[in-house]
Write a protein that holds these residues in place. Sequence first.
Motif, PDB file in Angstrom:
ATOM      1  N   ARG A 245       0.874  -1.175   0.000  1.00 40.26           N
ATOM      2  CA  ARG A 245       0.000   0.000   0.000  1.00 40.26           C
ATOM      3  C   ARG A 245       0.913   1.228   0.000  1.00 40.26           C
ATOM      4  O   ARG A 245       1.270   1.758   1.059  1.00 40.26           O
ATOM      5  CB  ARG A 245      -0.917  -0.029   1.223  1.00 40.26           C
ATOM      6  N   TRP A 246       1.251   1.683  -1.208  1.00 43.33           N
ATOM      7  CA  TRP A 246       2.229   2.753  -1.346  1.00 43.33           C
ATOM      8  C   TRP A 246       1.743   4.061  -0.747  1.00 43.33           C
ATOM      9  O   TRP A 246       2.552   4.892  -0.338  1.00 43.33           O
ATOM     10  CB  TRP A 246       2.592   2.936  -2.822  1.00 43.33           C
ATOM     11  N   TRP A 247       0.435   4.252  -0.704  1.00 43.15           N
ATOM     12  CA  TRP A 247      -0.082   5.481  -0.123  1.00 43.15           C
ATOM     13  C   TRP A 247       0.276   5.584   1.362  1.00 43.15           C
ATOM     14  O   TRP A 247       0.487   6.686   1.887  1.00 43.15           O
ATOM     15  CB  TRP A 247      -1.599   5.562  -0.316  1.00 43.15           C
ATOM     16  N   LEU A 248       0.359   4.421   2.022  1.00 49.78           N
ATOM     17  CA  LEU A 248       0.769   4.429   3.429  1.00 49.78           C
ATOM     18  C   LEU A 248       2.224   4.874   3.571  1.00 49.78           C
ATOM     19  O   LEU A 248       2.559   5.673   4.450  1.00 49.78           O
ATOM     20  CB  LEU A 248       0.602   3.026   4.031  1.00 49.78           C
ATOM     21  N   LEU A 249       3.076   4.339   2.709  1.00 55.47           N
ATOM     22  CA  LEU A 249       4.483   4.713   2.760  1.00 55.47           C
ATOM     23  C   LEU A 249       4.655   6.188   2.418  1.00 55.47           C
ATOM     24  O   LEU A 249       5.442   6.896   3.061  1.00 55.47           O
ATOM     25  CB  LEU A 249       5.289   3.843   1.791  1.00 55.47           C
ATOM     26  N   GLY A 250       3.922   6.663   1.401  1.00 57.95           N
ATOM     27  CA  GLY A 250       4.002   8.073   1.037  1.00 57.95           C
ATOM     28  C   GLY A 250       3.519   8.980   2.153  1.00 57.95           C
ATOM     29  O   GLY A 250       4.137  10.012   2.456  1.00 57.95           O
ATOM     30  N   GLY A 251       2.412   8.593   2.793  1.00 54.27           N
ATOM     31  CA  GLY A 251       1.903   9.385   3.909  1.00 54.27           C
ATOM     32  C   GLY A 251       2.860   9.413   5.082  1.00 54.27           C
ATOM     33  O   GLY A 251       3.078  10.456   5.718  1.00 54.27           O
ATOM     34  N   ALA A 252       3.471   8.248   5.364  1.00 53.01           N
ATOM     35  CA  ALA A 252       4.439   8.181   6.455  1.00 53.01           C
ATOM     36  C   ALA A 252       5.653   9.053   6.152  1.00 53.01           C
ATOM     37  O   ALA A 252       6.194   9.720   7.045  1.00 53.01           O
ATOM     38  CB  ALA A 252       4.868   6.738   6.688  1.00 53.01           C
ATOM     39  N   ALA A 253       6.091   9.062   4.877  1.00 55.09           N
ATOM     40  CA  ALA A 253       7.248   9.881   4.496  1.00 55.09           C
ATOM     41  C   ALA A 253       6.939  11.373   4.646  1.00 55.09           C
ATOM     42  O   ALA A 253       7.776  12.155   5.116  1.00 55.09           O
ATOM     43  CB  ALA A 253       7.654   9.568   3.055  1.00 55.09           C
ATOM     44  N   MET A 254       5.731  11.781   4.258  1.00 57.68           N
ATOM     45  CA  MET A 254       5.340  13.185   4.399  1.00 57.68           C
ATOM     46  C   MET A 254       5.298  13.591   5.867  1.00 57.68           C
ATOM     47  O   MET A 254       5.812  14.654   6.249  1.00 57.68           O
ATOM     48  CB  MET A 254       3.986  13.423   3.742  1.00 57.68           C
ATOM     49  N   LEU A 255       4.701  12.744   6.690  1.00 60.66           N
ATOM     50  CA  LEU A 255       4.624  13.054   8.119  1.00 60.66           C
ATOM     51  C   LEU A 255       6.002  13.010   8.775  1.00 60.66           C
ATOM     52  O   LEU A 255       6.252  13.717   9.757  1.00 60.66           O
ATOM     53  CB  LEU A 255       3.680  12.078   8.814  1.00 60.66           C
ATOM     54  N   LEU A 256       6.901  12.177   8.239  1.00 61.69           N
ATOM     55  CA  LEU A 256       8.267  12.160   8.741  1.00 61.69           C
ATOM     56  C   LEU A 256       8.933  13.515   8.518  1.00 61.69           C
ATOM     57  O   LEU A 256       9.665  14.017   9.385  1.00 61.69           O
ATOM     58  CB  LEU A 256       9.070  11.054   8.052  1.00 61.69           C
TER      59      LEU A 256
END
Length: 470
Positions: A245-256
């Motif tokens: 689920r790439w959207w999860l990884l992308g969201g986590a990267a943004m919040l990071l």
Amino acid sequence: MPGTVSPPRGRWAGPAPEQAGFGGRFTAATSIGSVLNPVNSSIIAIALVSIGQAFGVGADATTWLVSALYVATAVGQPTAGRLADLFGPRRVYLIGSALVGLGGLLGFLAPTLSLLVVARVIIGIGTSAAYPAAMAMVRRQSERLRTPAPGGVLSALAIAGWTSMAVGPPLGGLLIAIGGWRATFVVNLPLAAISVLCALRWLPADEPNERGTSRLRSFDPAGMVLFAVVLIGLLVFLMDLSAPRWWLLGGAAMLLGVLVWWELRNPTPFLDVRMLATNRALTTTYLRYAVTMLVTYCFLYGWTMWLEQSAHFASSTTGLLMVPCFVVAAAGSALIARCGAWGPLLAGTIALTAASACLLLLRADSPLWLLIVTSLVFGLQNGLNAVSNQAAMYRQAPASHTGSAAGLLRTFSYLGAIASASLISLTFGEQATDAGLHQLALILTVGSAATILTVVFDRELRKPAPDKTS
């Protein structure tokens, strides 16, 4: 100076630091709480089938009992460590043990699977406190006594973890035979009570100047929440790499990115980004430990799955083949307790690579002696790497952040553990075969070889340990 403060005496204040020293009671009390997390991590494996039958659900639902504890622990370890650094490790240790008992009672009484998952979350949060608080207590005691902590005290924490992980499955089977799956939850009540009583009687009280609301201003709750959300997003992503689920990884990267921005602006950050950026040795230790635990958990779960599905061993025989691994791990941890960090780390990463390569040699018809040798080599790397990475973290972390640094070390270990499940799924597919094992082994061997380089080129680890007792 920390060494000049005398804790208040009272019935439950514990001994004076000079009386406790680093003796057997101090070591036992700090180690007992550390047993709670690995026991609860491994004991549930035996109870999942019974729980699913009791609530009429399948494996897809009961696996949340495993994931809930992993996520709660991964987030809870650095949080508990930060609290221990700010408000006193003994206090946090006691609260964590009490939460374990509360979670065990809720799990015993839970009428639904949802409440059972909540109980596992509470247990995960409670067990998160013991290890970082114990490491912080060791550091505080070292400062009070103005003497370096003996290697045996630090290695005892690692030995307790590996030994209790081995005890978990057979203990779970015994408890289910006696009292059903609910007994695997209620057992936390006596374990938590023992942990609390030993801490009250054998561990020195926290310094009185650690009380007060002024410390709350240093806690950084916004940073903690951002860190938790980023970590949960990453963990959930890693749980299923077969359908990422790439959207999860992308969201986590943004919040990071938001987390880094916030922590750089905060004078008392929850996650000291500047320290991690400048202290490359500590950051490398975290990454090396994540890879080490990825390999270790791939062995614990992947190799045992292959033994049953491809080599067609019975579950009882598979369990017996794991015994040499845990015995050698405990013995290796004890033997290198006073050997520093660099030498054992180098030996440990070489053993990690050799153990991964051993999996390349295995076939469904491999002789028993080769299987035993594989178990022994993995046990050797377990003992060497667990203690030496812990020792490296202890010497590399700032003394005032020992608890949070220790908690973050455990967080990286859980990243490796969760990623291992997805890697096993990717390489094995529906059935563990020789080809799948060899594909997994090749990936693990390459990753293990990279950890050797992190040790070889780390000049700081070769230097004598700095004196952080003053």
